[in-house]
Write an enzyme that holds these catalytic residues in place. Structure first.
Site, PDB file in Angstrom:
ATOM      1  N   SER A  77      10.762  -5.297  -8.679  1.00  0.00           N
ATOM      2  CA  SER A  77       9.896  -5.365  -7.491  1.00  0.00           C
ATOM      3  C   SER A  77       8.597  -6.120  -7.705  1.00  0.00           C
ATOM      4  O   SER A  77       7.864  -6.349  -6.743  1.00  0.00           O
ATOM      5  CB  SER A  77       9.603  -3.955  -6.969  1.00  0.00           C
ATOM      6  N   LYS A  80       8.236  -9.003  -5.453  1.00  0.00           N
ATOM      7  CA  LYS A  80       7.768  -8.888  -4.069  1.00  0.00           C
ATOM      8  C   LYS A  80       6.495  -9.708  -3.821  1.00  0.00           C
ATOM      9  O   LYS A  80       6.202 -10.051  -2.670  1.00  0.00           O
ATOM     10  CB  LYS A  80       7.530  -7.420  -3.709  1.00  0.00           C
ATOM     11  N   SER A 125       7.316  -0.228  -1.629  1.00  0.00           N
ATOM     12  CA  SER A 125       8.288  -1.023  -2.376  1.00  0.00           C
ATOM     13  C   SER A 125       9.676  -0.878  -1.752  1.00  0.00           C
ATOM     14  O   SER A 125      10.663  -0.591  -2.430  1.00  0.00           O
ATOM     15  CB  SER A 125       8.317  -0.596  -3.854  1.00  0.00           C
ATOM     16  N   ARG A 259       3.074   3.656 -15.758  1.00  0.00           N
ATOM     17  CA  ARG A 259       2.729   2.243 -15.584  1.00  0.00           C
ATOM     18  C   ARG A 259       1.247   2.088 -15.247  1.00  0.00           C
ATOM     19  O   ARG A 259       0.554   1.251 -15.818  1.00  0.00           O
ATOM     20  CB  ARG A 259       3.603   1.629 -14.484  1.00  0.00           C
TER      21      ARG A 259
END
Length: 273
Positions: A77, A80, A125, A259
């Site tokens: 993702s 994106k 997302s 993350r």
């Protein structure tokens, strides 16, 4: 009138001056790179990974696990960011207010089960928005853009509407930084308006001292292993610090928040937040 010998000496001197100037220019343009030990921040979550950072004002790279920063993984993702640029530049999406209708399919992620806009699709997302809109772009147009962006290995073999999630598409942490620098500095073949819209979409955190932008990603490497990403940049005192972090894990849900934690812990150590 110069003798042959004098001509030789003059020519040698001229080449020597040119060589010296080129050497000085090349030396002056060499980017500074530092290896830092951020291992403890990854070990805290039982993962092995890497991070690449770039300080634009100082033209300086900081890396942890430098060899891994050159290893390519599915962008998942994080794609994106360029994907949104492409959708906007091609006019598939006009702005952040355009509604993308939900078809009623029930997804495990509850925020996906409703009409979306580009803003909510980025925030949540929302995969179905991007896979659906990708069909309107077509694989050949995607090839044109990723080549023009010089994004990753530019290999889009795989499902045409989800090549960033499965297939041969790969990008390294260092390549993510290269793309983000071009994105930030408007050095991509898309409209400035498209870049401005996406910059606004990827704001993660805004305080009186800094603005942090970025996008997460999570892609399957095998039936039991995932690559987890957070890439973006932090603006402080009018200057950007770019970052691209990834790690591998067998626990997607258990390490999803890591993350953010890993990147923010590193930014704190550097005194940026």
């Amino acid at each position: 009138m110069l003798t042959n010998e004098e001509r030789k000496y003059r020519e040698a001197g001229r080449h020597g001056i040119i060589f010296t100037v080129l050497l000085l220019l090349l030396t002056g343009c060499t980017q500074k790179a530092t290896e830092r030990d951020f291992k403890a921040y990854f070990e805290k979550y039982g993962v092995e990974g890497c991070i690449a950072l770039y300080n634009q004002a100082a033209d300086q790279y900081i890396r942890y696990n430098s060899s891994l920063c050159d290893s390519g993984f599915l962008p998942a993702s994080t794609f994106k960011i360029p994907n949104s640029l492409i959708l906007l530049n091609e006019g598939v999406i006009s702005d952040t207010a355009q509604v993308i209708k939900w078809d009623g399919h029930e997804w495990p992620n509850k925020p996906w089960n409703q009409d979306q806009t580009l803003r909510t699709a980025m925030k949540y997302s929302c995969v179905w928005v991007y896979t659906g809109l990708a069909e309107k772009i077509g694989i050949e147009k995607y090839y044109e853009y990723v080549r023009a962006f010089d994004y990753g290995n530019k290999n889009l073999e795989g499902p045409p509407s989800r090549f960033w999630l499965a297939g041969a598409f790969r990008i390294s942490a260092n390549q993510q930084i290269d793309f983000l620098r071009k994105f930030y500095n408007y050095n991509l073949p898309v409209s400035g308006e498209s870049i401005d819209i996406v910059k606004d979409l990827i704001i993660l955190e805004k305080t009186d001292n800094y603005t942090m932008r970025g996008k997460t990603g999570g892609g399957m490497l095998s039936d039991t292993e995932y690559v987890m990403w957070l890439v973006g940049y932090l603006e402080k005192d009018g200057a950007p610090w770019f970052y691209a972090m990834n790690f591998r894990t067998d626990d997607y849900d258990g390490t999803a928040k890591a993350r953010f934690d890993i990147v923010k812990d590193i930014l704190r150590e550097l005194g940026l937040i």
